[in-house]
Design a protein around this motif. Structure first.
Motif, PDB file in Angstrom:
ATOM      1  N   SER A 128      11.606   0.633  26.981  1.00  0.00           N
ATOM      2  CA  SER A 128      10.703   0.395  28.384  1.00  0.00           C
ATOM      3  C   SER A 128       9.443   1.505  28.339  1.00  0.00           C
ATOM      4  N   GLY A 129       9.592   2.610  27.708  1.00  0.00           N
ATOM      5  CA  GLY A 129       8.343   3.455  27.891  1.00  0.00           C
ATOM      6  C   GLY A 129       7.321   3.224  26.477  1.00  0.00           C
ATOM      7  N   LEU A 130       7.202   2.014  25.996  1.00  0.00           N
ATOM      8  CA  LEU A 130       6.257   1.872  25.146  1.00  0.00           C
ATOM      9  C   LEU A 130       4.936   1.185  25.752  1.00  0.00           C
ATOM     10  N   GLY A 131       3.785   1.714  25.256  1.00  0.00           N
ATOM     11  CA  GLY A 131       2.580   1.203  25.679  1.00  0.00           C
ATOM     12  C   GLY A 131       2.228  -0.156  25.028  1.00  0.00           C
ATOM     13  N   LEU A 132       1.078  -0.425  25.245  1.00  0.00           N
ATOM     14  CA  LEU A 132       0.687  -1.801  24.748  1.00  0.00           C
ATOM     15  C   LEU A 132       0.573  -1.868  23.367  1.00  0.00           C
ATOM     16  N   GLU A 133       0.724  -3.141  22.714  1.00  0.00           N
ATOM     17  CA  GLU A 133       0.551  -3.372  21.406  1.00  0.00           C
ATOM     18  C   GLU A 133      -0.981  -3.379  21.102  1.00  0.00           C
ATOM     19  N   PRO A 134      -1.353  -2.824  20.066  1.00  0.00           N
ATOM     20  CA  PRO A 134      -2.821  -2.549  19.747  1.00  0.00           C
ATOM     21  C   PRO A 134      -3.357  -3.904  19.745  1.00  0.00           C
ATOM     22  N   PHE A 135      -2.837  -5.112  19.364  1.00  0.00           N
ATOM     23  CA  PHE A 135      -3.468  -6.340  19.342  1.00  0.00           C
ATOM     24  C   PHE A 135      -3.263  -7.235  20.457  1.00  0.00           C
ATOM     25  N   ASP A 136      -2.564  -6.582  21.403  1.00  0.00           N
ATOM     26  CA  ASP A 136      -2.571  -7.329  22.842  1.00  0.00           C
ATOM     27  C   ASP A 136      -4.055  -7.449  23.474  1.00  0.00           C
ATOM     28  N   PRO A 137      -4.461  -8.661  23.763  1.00  0.00           N
ATOM     29  CA  PRO A 137      -5.741  -8.904  24.515  1.00  0.00           C
ATOM     30  C   PRO A 137      -6.023  -7.848  25.529  1.00  0.00           C
ATOM     31  N   ALA A 138      -4.969  -7.091  26.263  1.00  0.00           N
ATOM     32  CA  ALA A 138      -5.131  -6.520  27.399  1.00  0.00           C
ATOM     33  C   ALA A 138      -5.373  -4.875  26.906  1.00  0.00           C
ATOM     34  N   PHE A 139      -5.257  -4.771  25.557  1.00  0.00           N
ATOM     35  CA  PHE A 139      -5.738  -3.293  24.878  1.00  0.00           C
ATOM     36  C   PHE A 139      -7.279  -3.353  24.744  1.00  0.00           C
ATOM     37  N   THR A 140      -7.901  -3.086  25.858  1.00  0.00           N
ATOM     38  CA  THR A 140      -9.496  -2.972  25.821  1.00  0.00           C
ATOM     39  C   THR A 140      -9.917  -1.499  25.863  1.00  0.00           C
ATOM     40  N   GLY A 141     -11.404  -1.351  25.915  1.00  0.00           N
ATOM     41  CA  GLY A 141     -11.870  -0.083  26.116  1.00  0.00           C
ATOM     42  C   GLY A 141     -11.511   0.558  27.607  1.00  0.00           C
ATOM     43  N   THR A 142     -11.659  -0.433  28.500  1.00  0.00           N
ATOM     44  CA  THR A 142     -11.573  -0.213  29.841  1.00  0.00           C
ATOM     45  C   THR A 142     -10.135   0.359  30.205  1.00  0.00           C
ATOM     46  N   TYR A 143      -9.101  -0.491  29.390  1.00  0.00           N
ATOM     47  CA  TYR A 143      -7.663   0.073  29.586  1.00  0.00           C
ATOM     48  C   TYR A 143      -7.496   1.421  29.147  1.00  0.00           C
ATOM     49  N   LEU A 144      -8.105   1.574  27.861  1.00  0.00           N
ATOM     50  CA  LEU A 144      -7.923   2.931  27.363  1.00  0.00           C
ATOM     51  C   LEU A 144      -8.457   3.967  28.006  1.00  0.00           C
ATOM     52  N   HIS A 145      -9.693   3.792  28.537  1.00  0.00           N
ATOM     53  CA  HIS A 145     -10.388   4.768  29.196  1.00  0.00           C
ATOM     54  C   HIS A 145      -9.689   5.266  30.318  1.00  0.00           C
TER      55      HIS A 145
END
Length: 271
Positions: A128-145
């Motif tokens: 439950s505490g895991l973040g996004l997968e790195p190849f998930d389209p949702a993992f963007t620079g905007t999300y990371l920032h």
């Protein structure tokens, strides 16, 4: 270690070979990080489904549930028709009609845990505490920032935490920060949006390259065929303290962050 590329390499080498197998026996060795959570005999006659991965966990579905597996710091899985007698570090065998799946783990931080489903405890709690997968389209620079803006710790430690993005373990975090030109000591909330864009792309690129090379083998890692990874031969900073930077020839430095070694170039990686 093993990190996401090593775990995904393991999954890819295992999934097509064990799917459809029927469990014929279970052997438990020395206790692992967590108990199995069921009577080993209850796994008999269950059929194996399609093995999947979430973060550094493997999910081996069985009829009526499945086994959530983690390789810890030194674990590896082997799948063979003919396995030798278990040695001191062989702590779990799942015997099937297609071969035996064996977990070898010298440090015993790995785990094999029964769960009735991925969305039921204990699997749900562990994932439950895991973040996004790195190849998930949702993992963007905007999300990371946006995620980094909520952290005051060093950016490398924020990557290692695993609740922003999974898979950027110590080796790959060092390499991604170098590729993005970011000093690992800079506070996460001081990373600008353009730099976050570069870092997100670097995380994806480094992990994809590592996966293509079968992961990294420093000591123990092998895939289920027994093959070692090769990414360590292409590392540009990790493990290269005192060696010249491949870009500017400045000696690579090493420091300790969160009890882990960080390797970086103080010229190419700016604060």
């Amino acid at each position: 270690m093993p990190e996401l590329p090593e775990v995904e390499t393991t999954r890819q080498s295992l999934a097509p070979r064990i799917a459809g197998a029927v469990v014929t026996g279970v052997r438990l060795g020395k206790p692992l990080r967590w108990p199995l959570g069921c009577d080993p005999g209850s796994l008999l006659d269950r059929t194996v489904g399609d093995t999947t991965r979430r973060g550094k966990y493997l999910w081996l579905p069985l009829t009526g549930g499945g086994l959530l597996m983690h390789l810890g710091m030194s674990g590896s899985l082997a799948f063979r028709e003919d396995v030798p007698e278990p040695a001191a570090h062989d702590h779990f065998d799942l015997r099937t009609t297609l071969g035996t799946l064996r977990l070898t783990d010298p440090r015993r931080f790995g785990a094999v845990v029964w769960s009735s489903a991925l969305d039921a405890d204990p699997a749900l709690k562990l994932l439950s505490g895991l973040g996004l997968e790195p190849f998930d389209p949702a993992f963007t620079g905007t999300y990371l920032h946006a995620a980094l803006q909520r952290r005051r710790i060093a950016v490398k430690l924020a990557l290692l935490a695993g609740d922003i993005v999974v898979g950027a373990g110590n080796i790959y975090a060092c390499e991604a920060l170098f590729a993005a030109g970011i000093d690992p000591r800079i506070p996460a909330n001081k990373v600008s949006r353009p730099r976050a864009e570069r870092l997100a792309e670097a995380v994806r690129t480094i992990l994809a390259r590592a996966l293509a090379l079968g992961g990294t083998t420093l000591r123990d890692f092998r895939d289920t065929h027994g093959m070692a990874g090769e990414f360590q031969n292409q590392a540009r900073v990790y493990g290269r303290e005192g060696e010249p930077c491949r870009i500017c020839a400045t000696p690579i430095r090493r420091l300790v962050q969160g009890a882990r070694s960080t390797f970086y170039c103080h010229v190419c990686q700016r604060r």
